[in-house]
Design an enzyme around this catalytic site. Structure first.
Site, short mmCIF file in Angstrom:
data_model
loop_
_atom_site.label_atom_id
_atom_site.label_comp_id
_atom_site.label_asym_id
_atom_site.label_seq_id
_atom_site.Cartn_x
_atom_site.Cartn_y
_atom_site.Cartn_z
N GLU A 41 -53.38 -19.71 -15.96
CA GLU A 41 -52.18 -20.56 -15.88
C GLU A 41 -51.25 -20.22 -17.04
O GLU A 41 -51.72 -19.98 -18.17
CB GLU A 41 -52.61 -22.03 -15.98
CG GLU A 41 -51.49 -23.03 -16.13
CD GLU A 41 -52.00 -24.42 -16.54
OE1 GLU A 41 -53.02 -24.52 -17.24
OE2 GLU A 41 -51.36 -25.42 -16.13
N LYS B 9 -47.94 -26.08 -9.02
CA LYS B 9 -48.98 -27.05 -9.40
C LYS B 9 -48.64 -28.46 -8.91
O LYS B 9 -47.56 -28.99 -9.20
CB LYS B 9 -49.13 -27.05 -10.92
CG LYS B 9 -50.27 -27.90 -11.46
CD LYS B 9 -50.34 -27.70 -12.97
CE LYS B 9 -51.49 -28.42 -13.61
NZ LYS B 9 -51.53 -28.15 -15.09
N GLU C 10 -46.85 -31.88 -20.01
CA GLU C 10 -46.55 -31.16 -18.76
C GLU C 10 -45.60 -31.96 -17.87
O GLU C 10 -44.78 -31.38 -17.16
CB GLU C 10 -47.84 -30.84 -18.01
CG GLU C 10 -48.68 -29.76 -18.69
CD GLU C 10 -49.74 -29.20 -17.76
OE1 GLU C 10 -50.91 -29.23 -18.13
OE2 GLU C 10 -49.39 -28.73 -16.67
N CYS D 10 -55.29 -25.43 -12.85
CA CYS D 10 -55.81 -26.28 -13.91
C CYS D 10 -56.24 -27.67 -13.47
O CYS D 10 -57.29 -27.82 -12.86
CB CYS D 10 -54.82 -26.34 -15.05
SG CYS D 10 -55.65 -26.73 -16.58
N ASN E 130 -55.55 -23.93 -18.61
CA ASN E 130 -55.48 -24.09 -20.07
C ASN E 130 -56.03 -25.48 -20.32
O ASN E 130 -55.38 -26.47 -19.93
CB ASN E 130 -54.04 -24.07 -20.58
CG ASN E 130 -53.40 -22.69 -20.55
OD1 ASN E 130 -53.22 -22.06 -21.57
ND2 ASN E 130 -53.02 -22.22 -19.37
N1 ING Z 1 -54.94 -29.11 -18.54
C1 ING Z 1 -55.92 -30.04 -18.46
C2 ING Z 1 -56.92 -29.91 -17.33
O1 ING Z 1 -56.92 -30.69 -16.39
C3 ING Z 1 -56.64 -31.84 -19.61
C4 ING Z 1 -55.53 -31.46 -18.69
C5 ING Z 1 -56.51 -31.58 -20.95
C6 ING Z 1 -57.82 -32.34 -19.08
C7 ING Z 1 -57.56 -31.86 -21.81
C8 ING Z 1 -58.89 -32.62 -19.93
C9 ING Z 1 -58.75 -32.36 -21.29
O2 ING Z 1 -57.77 -29.06 -17.47
C10 ING Z 1 -54.03 -28.71 -17.61
N2 ING Z 1 -53.19 -27.74 -18.01
O3 ING Z 1 -53.98 -29.22 -16.50
#
Ligand code: ING
Length: 314
Positions: free
Chosen positions: A47, A128, A147, A172, A197
Protein backbone atom coordinates in the site's frame (compact mmCIF):
# COMPACT_ATOMS: atom_id res chain seq x y z
CA UNK A 1 -5.82 -29.83 -15.16
CA UNK A 2 -3.81 -27.41 -13.03
CA UNK A 3 -3.36 -23.69 -13.34
CA UNK A 4 -0.05 -23.16 -11.62
CA UNK A 5 1.73 -19.83 -11.44
CA UNK A 6 4.60 -18.51 -9.39
CA UNK A 7 3.76 -15.32 -7.51
CA UNK A 8 5.70 -13.00 -5.25
CA UNK A 9 5.16 -10.48 -2.49
CA UNK A 10 7.65 -7.62 -2.74
CA UNK A 11 7.86 -6.38 0.85
CA UNK A 12 9.42 -2.97 1.40
CA UNK A 13 11.27 -1.70 4.42
CA UNK A 14 10.93 1.93 5.46
CA UNK A 15 10.67 4.78 2.94
CA UNK A 16 12.08 8.04 4.29
CA UNK A 17 9.98 11.18 4.11
CA UNK A 18 12.41 12.82 1.66
CA UNK A 19 13.25 9.67 -0.33
CA UNK A 20 12.72 10.47 -4.02
CA UNK A 21 10.05 8.34 -5.71
CA UNK A 22 12.67 7.44 -8.33
CA UNK A 23 14.82 5.86 -5.61
CA UNK A 24 11.85 3.84 -4.38
CA UNK A 25 11.15 2.70 -7.94
CA UNK A 26 14.72 1.38 -8.12
CA UNK A 27 13.99 -0.69 -5.00
CA UNK A 28 10.81 -2.02 -6.61
CA UNK A 29 12.70 -2.87 -9.82
CA UNK A 30 15.31 -4.75 -7.78
CA UNK A 31 12.53 -6.85 -6.24
CA UNK A 32 11.07 -7.42 -9.74
CA UNK A 33 14.42 -8.69 -10.97
CA UNK A 34 14.70 -11.08 -8.02
CA UNK A 35 11.16 -12.22 -8.84
CA UNK A 36 12.13 -12.83 -12.46
CA UNK A 37 15.07 -14.96 -11.34
CA UNK A 38 12.62 -17.08 -9.35
CA UNK A 39 10.16 -17.47 -12.24
CA UNK A 40 7.41 -15.17 -10.95
CA UNK A 41 4.69 -13.96 -13.31
CA UNK A 42 3.11 -11.61 -10.74
CA UNK A 43 4.45 -9.58 -7.79
CA UNK A 44 2.34 -7.72 -5.24
CA UNK A 45 3.79 -4.48 -3.82
CA UNK A 46 2.59 -2.68 -0.65
CA UNK A 47 0.00 0.00 0.00
CA UNK A 48 1.19 3.58 -0.73
CA UNK A 49 4.52 2.10 -1.80
CA UNK A 50 5.98 5.15 -3.57
CA UNK A 51 6.28 7.29 -0.46
CA UNK A 52 6.59 7.18 3.26
CA UNK A 53 3.26 6.55 5.05
CA UNK A 54 2.39 10.25 5.07
CA UNK A 55 -0.96 9.97 6.99
CA UNK A 56 1.21 9.78 10.13
CA UNK A 57 1.38 13.56 9.81
CA UNK A 58 -1.55 15.99 9.60
CA UNK A 59 -1.34 18.93 7.23
CA UNK A 60 -3.83 21.07 5.31
CA UNK A 61 -1.18 22.60 3.03
CA UNK A 62 -2.32 21.42 -0.39
CA UNK A 63 1.10 21.69 -2.05
CA UNK A 64 2.55 19.56 0.75
CA UNK A 65 -0.27 17.05 0.38
CA UNK A 66 -0.15 16.82 -3.41
CA UNK A 67 3.51 15.76 -3.41
CA UNK A 68 2.39 12.45 -1.89
CA UNK A 69 -0.08 11.78 -4.74
CA UNK A 70 0.08 10.77 -8.42
CA UNK A 71 -2.05 12.60 -10.99
CA UNK A 72 -1.29 10.03 -13.67
CA UNK A 73 -0.24 6.38 -13.76
CA UNK A 74 2.25 5.45 -14.99
CA UNK A 75 3.77 8.69 -13.78
CA UNK A 76 7.21 9.82 -14.99
CA UNK A 77 8.81 8.30 -11.87
CA UNK A 78 7.00 4.95 -12.19
CA UNK A 79 7.38 4.50 -15.97
CA UNK A 80 10.74 2.70 -15.53
CA UNK A 81 8.95 0.17 -13.32
CA UNK A 82 6.25 -0.44 -15.92
CA UNK A 83 8.88 -0.72 -18.67
CA UNK A 84 11.09 -3.16 -16.77
CA UNK A 85 8.09 -5.27 -15.70
CA UNK A 86 6.93 -5.51 -19.32
CA UNK A 87 10.47 -6.35 -20.45
CA UNK A 88 10.62 -9.15 -17.87
CA UNK A 89 7.04 -10.23 -18.59
CA UNK A 90 5.96 -9.82 -14.94
CA UNK A 91 2.67 -8.33 -13.77
CA UNK A 92 2.40 -6.46 -10.48
CA UNK A 93 0.13 -4.60 -8.09
CA UNK A 94 1.14 -1.14 -6.88
CA UNK A 95 -0.35 0.91 -4.08
CA UNK A 96 -0.22 4.70 -4.36
CA UNK A 97 -2.07 7.93 -3.56
CA UNK A 98 -4.38 8.68 -6.50
CA UNK A 99 -5.30 12.32 -7.15
CA UNK A 100 -8.00 12.68 -9.79
CA UNK A 101 -10.42 15.39 -11.00
CA UNK A 102 -13.97 14.47 -11.95
CA UNK A 103 -16.04 15.84 -14.85
CA UNK A 104 -17.23 18.71 -12.66
CA UNK A 105 -13.63 19.65 -11.92
CA UNK A 106 -13.79 18.40 -8.33
CA UNK A 107 -10.55 16.91 -6.97
CA UNK A 108 -10.69 13.49 -5.32
CA UNK A 109 -7.95 11.63 -3.46
CA UNK A 110 -8.00 7.85 -3.01
CA UNK A 111 -5.77 5.20 -1.45
CA UNK A 112 -5.48 3.22 -4.68
CA UNK A 113 -4.01 -0.07 -5.83
CA UNK A 114 -3.66 -1.10 -9.49
CA UNK A 115 -3.23 -4.48 -11.16
CA UNK A 116 -0.80 -4.42 -14.09
CA UNK A 117 -0.54 -7.35 -16.51
CA UNK A 118 2.68 -8.91 -17.83
CA UNK A 119 2.64 -6.51 -20.80
CA UNK A 120 2.70 -3.49 -18.47
CA UNK A 121 -0.99 -2.63 -19.05
CA UNK A 122 -3.17 -1.51 -16.13
CA UNK A 123 -6.04 -4.03 -16.10
CA UNK A 124 -7.59 -3.19 -12.75
CA UNK A 125 -7.87 -0.39 -10.24
CA UNK A 126 -9.11 -0.59 -6.65
CA UNK A 127 -9.81 2.29 -4.26
CA UNK A 128 -9.59 1.39 -0.55
CA UNK A 129 -13.10 0.98 0.88
CA UNK A 130 -12.41 0.71 4.62
CA UNK A 131 -10.52 3.92 5.43
CA UNK A 132 -9.30 3.71 9.06
CA UNK A 133 -7.95 6.30 11.45
CA UNK A 134 -9.36 9.82 11.82
CA UNK A 135 -10.19 12.95 9.78
CA UNK A 136 -9.18 15.71 12.23
CA UNK A 137 -5.83 16.32 13.91
CA UNK A 138 -5.69 14.21 17.09
CA UNK A 139 -3.25 15.72 19.64
CA UNK A 140 -3.65 12.71 21.92
CA UNK A 141 -1.76 10.47 19.51
CA UNK A 142 2.06 10.08 19.45
CA UNK A 143 1.67 10.09 15.65
CA UNK A 144 -1.38 10.62 13.45
CA UNK A 145 -3.23 8.04 11.39
CA UNK A 146 -5.18 10.64 9.39
CA UNK A 147 -6.25 8.49 6.43
CA UNK A 148 -9.81 9.85 6.73
CA UNK A 149 -8.36 13.33 6.22
CA UNK A 150 -6.45 12.42 3.06
CA UNK A 151 -8.58 9.79 1.33
CA UNK A 152 -12.14 9.35 0.18
CA UNK A 153 -13.39 5.75 0.37
CA UNK A 154 -13.93 3.57 -2.67
CA UNK A 155 -17.34 1.95 -3.04
CA UNK A 156 -16.72 -1.48 -4.53
CA UNK A 157 -14.57 -4.59 -4.46
CA UNK A 158 -13.71 -5.67 -8.01
CA UNK A 159 -12.12 -8.76 -9.47
CA UNK A 160 -10.41 -9.16 -12.81
CA UNK A 161 -9.73 -12.08 -15.16
CA UNK A 162 -5.94 -12.11 -15.26
CA UNK A 163 -2.97 -14.48 -14.93
CA UNK A 164 -5.20 -17.43 -15.84
CA UNK A 165 -7.61 -16.87 -12.98
CA UNK A 166 -9.82 -14.39 -11.17
CA UNK A 167 -7.79 -11.84 -9.20
CA UNK A 168 -9.03 -9.40 -6.58
CA UNK A 169 -7.42 -6.61 -4.58
CA UNK A 170 -7.86 -5.01 -1.18
CA UNK A 171 -5.86 -2.58 0.94
CA UNK A 172 -4.65 -2.78 4.52
CA UNK A 173 -7.61 -2.19 6.84
CA UNK A 174 -9.87 -3.93 4.30
CA UNK A 175 -8.20 -7.23 5.27
CA UNK A 176 -9.73 -7.02 8.76
CA UNK A 177 -13.33 -7.01 7.47
CA UNK A 178 -14.88 -10.36 6.39
CA UNK A 179 -17.13 -8.60 3.87
CA UNK A 180 -14.01 -7.73 1.84
CA UNK A 181 -13.21 -11.35 1.00
CA UNK A 182 -16.82 -12.51 0.68
CA UNK A 183 -17.81 -9.87 -1.89
CA UNK A 184 -14.82 -10.86 -4.04
CA UNK A 185 -15.45 -14.54 -3.32
CA UNK A 186 -18.99 -14.11 -4.65
CA UNK A 187 -17.36 -12.95 -7.90
CA UNK A 188 -15.17 -16.05 -8.01
CA UNK A 189 -11.94 -14.58 -6.64
CA UNK A 190 -9.15 -17.17 -6.54
CA UNK A 191 -6.29 -14.84 -5.55
CA UNK A 192 -6.59 -11.64 -3.48
CA UNK A 193 -3.62 -9.26 -3.28
CA UNK A 194 -3.44 -6.93 -0.27
CA UNK A 195 -0.84 -4.25 0.48
CA UNK A 196 -0.57 -2.79 3.99
CA UNK A 197 1.13 -0.29 6.29
CA UNK A 198 0.38 -1.21 9.91
CA UNK A 199 2.00 0.63 12.81
CA UNK A 200 2.70 -1.65 15.77
CA UNK A 201 1.31 1.00 18.12
CA UNK A 202 -2.50 1.27 17.99
CA UNK A 203 -3.46 4.46 19.81
CA UNK A 204 -7.18 3.68 20.41
CA UNK A 205 -6.25 0.49 22.30
CA UNK A 206 -2.52 -0.16 22.94
CA UNK A 207 -3.44 -3.52 24.49
CA UNK A 208 -3.64 -4.69 20.88
CA UNK A 209 -0.03 -3.76 20.14
CA UNK A 210 1.48 -7.17 20.98
CA UNK A 211 -1.25 -8.83 18.92
CA UNK A 212 -0.59 -6.97 15.65
CA UNK A 213 1.25 -9.85 14.00
CA UNK A 214 -1.28 -12.40 15.23
CA UNK A 215 -4.23 -10.28 14.02
CA UNK A 216 -2.51 -9.70 10.67
CA UNK A 217 -2.23 -13.38 9.81
CA UNK A 218 -5.50 -14.29 11.59
CA UNK A 219 -7.68 -12.16 9.32
CA UNK A 220 -5.92 -13.08 6.08
CA UNK A 221 -5.84 -16.81 6.88
CA UNK A 222 -9.53 -16.67 7.79
CA UNK A 223 -10.38 -14.72 4.63
CA UNK A 224 -8.50 -17.22 2.49
CA UNK A 225 -10.05 -20.31 4.12
CA UNK A 226 -13.64 -19.02 4.34
CA UNK A 227 -13.63 -18.10 0.66
CA UNK A 228 -11.40 -20.82 -0.77
CA UNK A 229 -8.88 -18.41 -2.26
CA UNK A 230 -5.20 -17.55 -2.05
CA UNK A 231 -4.37 -14.35 -0.17
CA UNK A 232 -1.14 -12.38 -0.45
CA UNK A 233 -0.44 -9.77 2.24
CA UNK A 234 2.54 -7.52 1.50
CA UNK A 235 3.87 -4.96 3.98
CA UNK A 236 5.79 -1.79 4.00
CA UNK A 237 7.37 -2.49 7.39
CA UNK A 238 10.25 -1.61 9.67
CA UNK A 239 10.80 1.62 11.57
CA UNK A 240 9.73 4.35 9.17
CA UNK A 241 10.25 7.96 10.31
CA UNK A 242 10.34 6.73 13.91
CA UNK A 243 7.17 4.62 13.66
CA UNK A 244 7.60 0.87 14.04
CA UNK A 245 5.48 -0.85 11.40
CA UNK A 246 4.53 -4.49 11.00
CA UNK A 247 6.24 -6.54 8.30
CA UNK A 248 5.22 -10.26 8.30
CA UNK A 249 4.27 -10.36 4.61
CA UNK A 250 2.71 -13.71 3.74
CA UNK A 251 1.33 -15.91 0.99
CA UNK A 252 -1.64 -17.97 2.20
CA UNK A 253 -3.37 -20.99 0.64
CA UNK A 254 -7.14 -21.56 0.39
CA UNK A 255 -6.69 -24.00 3.28
CA UNK A 256 -5.64 -21.03 5.42
CA UNK A 257 -2.10 -22.39 5.68
CA UNK A 258 0.86 -20.03 5.42
CA UNK A 259 2.85 -21.00 2.31
CA UNK A 260 5.54 -18.32 2.61
CA UNK A 261 6.29 -15.48 4.98
CA UNK A 262 8.84 -12.73 5.26
CA UNK A 263 11.48 -13.02 7.99
CA UNK A 264 12.88 -9.47 7.85
CA UNK A 265 11.44 -5.99 8.23
CA UNK A 266 13.16 -4.71 5.08
CA UNK A 267 12.94 -5.11 1.33
CA UNK A 268 12.34 -8.82 0.91
CA UNK A 269 10.80 -10.96 -1.81
CA UNK A 270 8.82 -14.02 -0.80
CA UNK A 271 7.48 -16.38 -3.50
CA UNK A 272 5.31 -19.43 -3.95
CA UNK A 273 4.16 -21.60 -6.83
CA UNK A 274 0.41 -21.90 -6.44
CA UNK A 275 -2.27 -23.91 -8.26
CA UNK A 276 -5.45 -21.89 -8.76
CA UNK A 277 -7.38 -25.13 -9.29
CA UNK A 278 -6.64 -25.97 -5.65
CA UNK A 279 -9.31 -23.39 -4.71
CA UNK A 280 -12.04 -25.81 -5.73
CA UNK A 281 -11.22 -28.14 -2.83
CA UNK A 282 -12.85 -25.48 -0.64
CA UNK A 283 -15.15 -23.63 -3.07
CA UNK A 284 -16.85 -26.88 -4.12
CA UNK A 285 -17.13 -28.45 -0.66
CA UNK A 286 -17.30 -26.67 2.70
CA UNK A 287 -17.71 -23.21 1.14
CA UNK A 288 -19.97 -24.06 -1.73
CA UNK A 289 -21.79 -20.72 -1.48
CA UNK A 290 -24.65 -21.64 -3.80
CA UNK A 291 -25.46 -24.75 -1.81
CA UNK A 292 -24.99 -23.58 1.76
CA UNK A 293 -25.37 -19.80 2.00
CA UNK A 294 -28.68 -18.30 3.18
CA UNK A 295 -28.68 -14.66 2.04
CA UNK A 296 -32.11 -14.00 3.58
CA UNK A 297 -30.55 -14.66 6.97
CA UNK A 298 -27.81 -12.11 6.31
CA UNK A 299 -30.14 -9.18 5.58
CA UNK A 300 -28.78 -7.06 8.42
CA UNK A 301 -25.31 -7.12 6.90
CA UNK A 302 -26.33 -4.73 4.14
CA UNK A 303 -29.23 -3.00 5.91
CA UNK A 304 -27.25 -1.83 8.95
CA UNK A 305 -23.97 0.06 9.13
CA UNK A 306 -23.58 0.01 12.93
CA UNK A 307 -25.01 -2.46 15.43
CA UNK A 308 -28.63 -1.79 16.40
CA UNK A 309 -31.37 -3.17 18.60
CA UNK A 310 -31.89 -6.94 18.60
CA UNK A 311 -34.58 -7.88 16.15
CA UNK A 312 -37.74 -9.29 17.74
CA UNK A 313 -37.05 -13.01 17.86
CA UNK A 314 -40.18 -14.78 16.59
N1 ING B 1 -3.48 0.62 8.68
C1 ING B 1 -4.00 -0.06 9.72
C2 ING B 1 -4.53 -1.46 9.45
O1 ING B 1 -5.73 -1.70 9.47
C3 ING B 1 -4.29 0.20 11.94
C4 ING B 1 -4.88 0.68 10.66
C5 ING B 1 -3.20 0.84 12.45
C6 ING B 1 -4.79 -0.95 12.53
C7 ING B 1 -2.59 0.35 13.60
C8 ING B 1 -4.19 -1.46 13.68
C9 ING B 1 -3.08 -0.80 14.20
O2 ING B 1 -3.69 -2.33 9.33
C10 ING B 1 -4.03 0.92 7.47
N2 ING B 1 -3.23 1.62 6.64
O3 ING B 1 -5.17 0.60 7.18
Amino acid sequence: MTRTLTIGAGQLGPIARDEPKSDVVERLISLLEQAHARGCVLVAFPELCLTTFFPRWYTTASEEIDRWFEREMPSPETKPLFDEAARLGIGFTLGYGELTTDDEGVTHRYNTQILVDSAGVIVGRYRKVHVPGHAEYDPSRPFQHAERHYFEPGDRFGVWRAFGGIVGMATCNDRRWPETYRVMGLQGAELILIGYNTPLYYAPDPQQNPLQSFHNHLVMQAGAYQNGCYVVGVAKGGTEEGVESLAQSAIIAPSGQLIAQAITTGDELITATIDLDYCKFYKETLFNYDLYRVPAAYRLITERRGAGAPEEMS
